[in-house]
Write a protein that holds these residues in place. Structure first.
Motif, PDB file in Angstrom:
ATOM      1  N   LEU A 107       0.602  -1.089   0.043  1.00 28.66           N
ATOM      2  CA  LEU A 107      -0.233  -0.130   0.105  1.00 28.66           C
ATOM      3  C   LEU A 107       0.554   1.164  -0.031  1.00 28.66           C
ATOM      4  CD1 LEU A 107      -2.762  -0.783   2.757  1.00 28.66           C
ATOM      5  CD2 LEU A 107      -3.082  -0.655   0.662  1.00 28.66           C
ATOM      6  N   TRP A 108       2.161   1.187   0.877  1.00 29.33           N
ATOM      7  CA  TRP A 108       3.283   2.575   0.562  1.00 29.33           C
ATOM      8  C   TRP A 108       3.354   2.604  -0.394  1.00 29.33           C
ATOM      9  CZ3 TRP A 108       2.015   6.044   4.180  1.00 29.33           C
ATOM     10  CH2 TRP A 108       4.005   7.198   4.421  1.00 29.33           C
ATOM     11  N   LYS A 109       4.082   1.504  -0.469  1.00 32.05           N
ATOM     12  CA  LYS A 109       4.596   1.316  -2.140  1.00 32.05           C
ATOM     13  C   LYS A 109       3.669   2.103  -3.347  1.00 32.05           C
ATOM     14  CE  LYS A 109       7.296  -0.940  -5.540  1.00 32.05           C
ATOM     15  NZ  LYS A 109       7.556  -2.758  -5.656  1.00 32.05           N
ATOM     16  N   ASN A 110       2.838   2.167  -2.865  1.00 32.06           N
ATOM     17  CA  ASN A 110       2.143   2.156  -4.461  1.00 32.06           C
ATOM     18  C   ASN A 110       0.443   3.953  -3.830  1.00 32.06           C
ATOM     19  OD1 ASN A 110       1.703   0.131  -7.127  1.00 32.06           O
ATOM     20  ND2 ASN A 110       1.758  -0.734  -5.040  1.00 32.06           N
ATOM     21  N   PHE A 111       1.062   4.624  -2.374  1.00 36.66           N
ATOM     22  CA  PHE A 111       0.674   5.320  -2.479  1.00 36.66           C
ATOM     23  C   PHE A 111       0.440   6.155  -3.530  1.00 36.66           C
ATOM     24  CE2 PHE A 111       0.157   9.326  -0.357  1.00 36.66           C
ATOM     25  CZ  PHE A 111      -1.088   9.030   0.650  1.00 36.66           C
ATOM     26  N   VAL A 112       0.828   7.067  -4.340  1.00 37.89           N
ATOM     27  CA  VAL A 112       0.109   7.952  -4.616  1.00 37.89           C
ATOM     28  C   VAL A 112      -0.607   7.397  -5.639  1.00 37.89           C
ATOM     29  CG1 VAL A 112       1.481   9.906  -6.512  1.00 37.89           C
ATOM     30  CG2 VAL A 112       2.522   9.193  -4.325  1.00 37.89           C
ATOM     31  N   LYS A 113      -0.680   6.265  -6.536  1.00 39.38           N
ATOM     32  CA  LYS A 113      -1.478   5.712  -7.782  1.00 39.38           C
ATOM     33  C   LYS A 113      -2.623   5.226  -6.832  1.00 39.38           C
ATOM     34  CE  LYS A 113      -1.152   1.813 -10.303  1.00 39.38           C
ATOM     35  NZ  LYS A 113      -0.974   0.333 -11.570  1.00 39.38           N
ATOM     36  N   ILE A 114      -2.713   5.190  -5.568  1.00 37.34           N
ATOM     37  CA  ILE A 114      -3.957   4.506  -4.995  1.00 37.34           C
ATOM     38  C   ILE A 114      -4.407   5.946  -4.855  1.00 37.34           C
ATOM     39  CG2 ILE A 114      -4.899   3.808  -3.292  1.00 37.34           C
ATOM     40  CD1 ILE A 114      -2.679   1.473  -2.592  1.00 37.34           C
ATOM     41  N   MET A 115      -3.849   6.805  -3.973  1.00 36.20           N
ATOM     42  CA  MET A 115      -4.761   8.025  -3.698  1.00 36.20           C
ATOM     43  C   MET A 115      -5.523   8.803  -4.825  1.00 36.20           C
ATOM     44  SD  MET A 115      -5.228   8.464  -0.871  1.00 36.20           S
ATOM     45  CE  MET A 115      -5.261   7.251  -1.246  1.00 36.20           C
ATOM     46  N   ASN A 116      -4.603   8.841  -6.417  1.00 30.26           N
ATOM     47  CA  ASN A 116      -4.883   9.378  -6.933  1.00 30.26           C
ATOM     48  C   ASN A 116      -6.063   9.630  -8.102  1.00 30.26           C
ATOM     49  OD1 ASN A 116      -2.988  11.323  -7.996  1.00 30.26           O
ATOM     50  ND2 ASN A 116      -1.360  10.060  -8.751  1.00 30.26           N
ATOM     51  N   SER A 117      -6.323   7.208  -8.011  1.00 30.77           N
ATOM     52  CA  SER A 117      -7.383   6.828  -7.971  1.00 30.77           C
ATOM     53  C   SER A 117      -8.532   7.418  -7.215  1.00 30.77           C
ATOM     54  CB  SER A 117      -6.570   5.328  -8.132  1.00 30.77           C
ATOM     55  OG  SER A 117      -8.089   4.796  -8.730  1.00 30.77           O
ATOM     56  N   ALA A 118      -8.172   7.388  -6.047  1.00 30.69           N
ATOM     57  CA  ALA A 118      -9.631   7.909  -5.008  1.00 30.69           C
ATOM     58  C   ALA A 118      -9.904   8.656  -5.391  1.00 30.69           C
ATOM     59  CB  ALA A 118      -8.965   7.219  -3.626  1.00 30.69           C
ATOM     60  N   ALA A 119      -8.608   9.642  -5.591  1.00 31.75           N
ATOM     61  CA  ALA A 119      -9.586  11.670  -5.287  1.00 31.75           C
ATOM     62  C   ALA A 119      -9.664  11.755  -6.988  1.00 31.75           C
ATOM     63  CB  ALA A 119      -8.450  11.998  -4.212  1.00 31.75           C
ATOM     64  N   SER A 120      -9.812  11.192  -7.818  1.00 28.42           N
ATOM     65  CA  SER A 120      -9.718  11.541  -9.233  1.00 28.42           C
ATOM     66  C   SER A 120     -10.274  12.591  -9.711  1.00 28.42           C
ATOM     67  CB  SER A 120      -9.024  10.539 -10.258  1.00 28.42           C
ATOM     68  OG  SER A 120     -11.138   9.668 -10.403  1.00 28.42           O
ATOM     69  N   GLU A 121     -11.035  13.664 -10.445  1.00 29.99           N
ATOM     70  CA  GLU A 121     -11.478  14.071 -11.631  1.00 29.99           C
ATOM     71  C   GLU A 121     -12.686  13.512 -12.022  1.00 29.99           C
ATOM     72  OE1 GLU A 121     -10.484  17.556 -13.677  1.00 29.99           O
ATOM     73  OE2 GLU A 121      -8.581  18.307 -12.040  1.00 29.99           O
ATOM     74  N   GLU A 122     -12.257  12.385 -12.325  1.00 30.43           N
ATOM     75  CA  GLU A 122     -12.824  11.273 -13.353  1.00 30.43           C
ATOM     76  C   GLU A 122     -14.664  11.225 -11.719  1.00 30.43           C
ATOM     77  OE1 GLU A 122     -10.274  10.937 -13.061  1.00 30.43           O
ATOM     78  OE2 GLU A 122     -10.302  11.292 -15.685  1.00 30.43           O
ATOM     79  N   LYS A 123     -13.769  10.662 -11.124  1.00 30.16           N
ATOM     80  CA  LYS A 123     -15.031  10.354  -9.503  1.00 30.16           C
ATOM     81  C   LYS A 123     -15.406  12.089  -8.868  1.00 30.16           C
ATOM     82  CE  LYS A 123     -13.072   6.078  -8.842  1.00 30.16           C
ATOM     83  NZ  LYS A 123     -12.162   5.380  -7.253  1.00 30.16           N
TER      84      LYS A 123
END
Length: 199
Positions: A107-123
């Motif tokens: 999770l920590w290794k992919n933090f930026v990717k996960i957060m960018n997806s969870a808080a995306s403009e598409e959402k």
């Protein structure tokens, strides 16, 4: 769309609260109305973001249905008081998941990717990624579709209920501490999500 509250995990939990607080007949009527109101909001806003349909409208449905039996202030307080119970159930679920060896590191290794997806403009979010700096990471939410969905239907006061749930389950990830001191739902300029990796 039918029975939106029952399909929403958080909305469903609030119906559990209703059943525990009122007589069987009253609880059944509140649940029926909550689902009806939630469906009305969903049908009136078919292009709404998913989080509005899954969180904003179900919360609003419960809130409005409760007001047939208690005051507006009491309805909101009941939901705020119960929010930590829902948050704790979610926290335990995430805690079990992150007990799997290697998951916290992944999770920590992919933090930026996960957060960018969870808080995306598409959402429906507007966010500012602060990224990872050693054992610290951060993300600012500048605009939230849950809050915006409730504002649109005239119930902004319900938005902090989601924040109260969030504050509890945010600490459900083993090896990662969560802290938030501000939220747009409560009138701040952003939700300041901060994470610290710990052993």
């Amino acid at each position: 769309m039918k029975n939106t509250v029952k399909k929403s995990p958080y909305g469903k939990e609030f119906l559990v609260m209703v059943k525990n607080r009122f007589s069987k007949e009253t609880a059944e009527e509140i649940c029926r109305m909550a689902n009806m109101y939630s469906d009305e909001y969903t049908n009136a806003h078919p292009d709404a973001y998913g989080s509005a349909k899954k969180v904003s409208y179900p919360f609003a449905g419960v809130y409005k249905a409760l007001q047939k039996y208690v005051t507006k202030e009491e309805a909101l307080q009941m939901m705020m008081d119960y929010a930590p119970v829902i948050g704790e159930k979610a926290r335990k679920k995430y805690w079990r998941f992150t007990s799997i060896p290697g998951v916290p590191s992944l999770l920590w290794k992919n933090f930026v990717k996960i957060m960018n997806s969870a808080a995306s403009e598409e959402k429906g979010y507007k966010s500012r990624m602060l990224g990872v700096n050693g054992n610290h990471a951060g993300l600012d939410i500048l605009s939230c579709p849950v809050v915006n969905g409730l504002v649109e239907i005239g119930m902004p006061e319900v938005a902090p209920v989601m924040c109260a749930i969030d504050q509890v389950y945010g600490n459900g990830y083993r090896g990662i501490q969560f802290k938030r001191t501000k939220s747009v739902a409560e009138g701040d300029d952003c939700c300041d999500y901060r994470y610290t990796r710990v052993k």
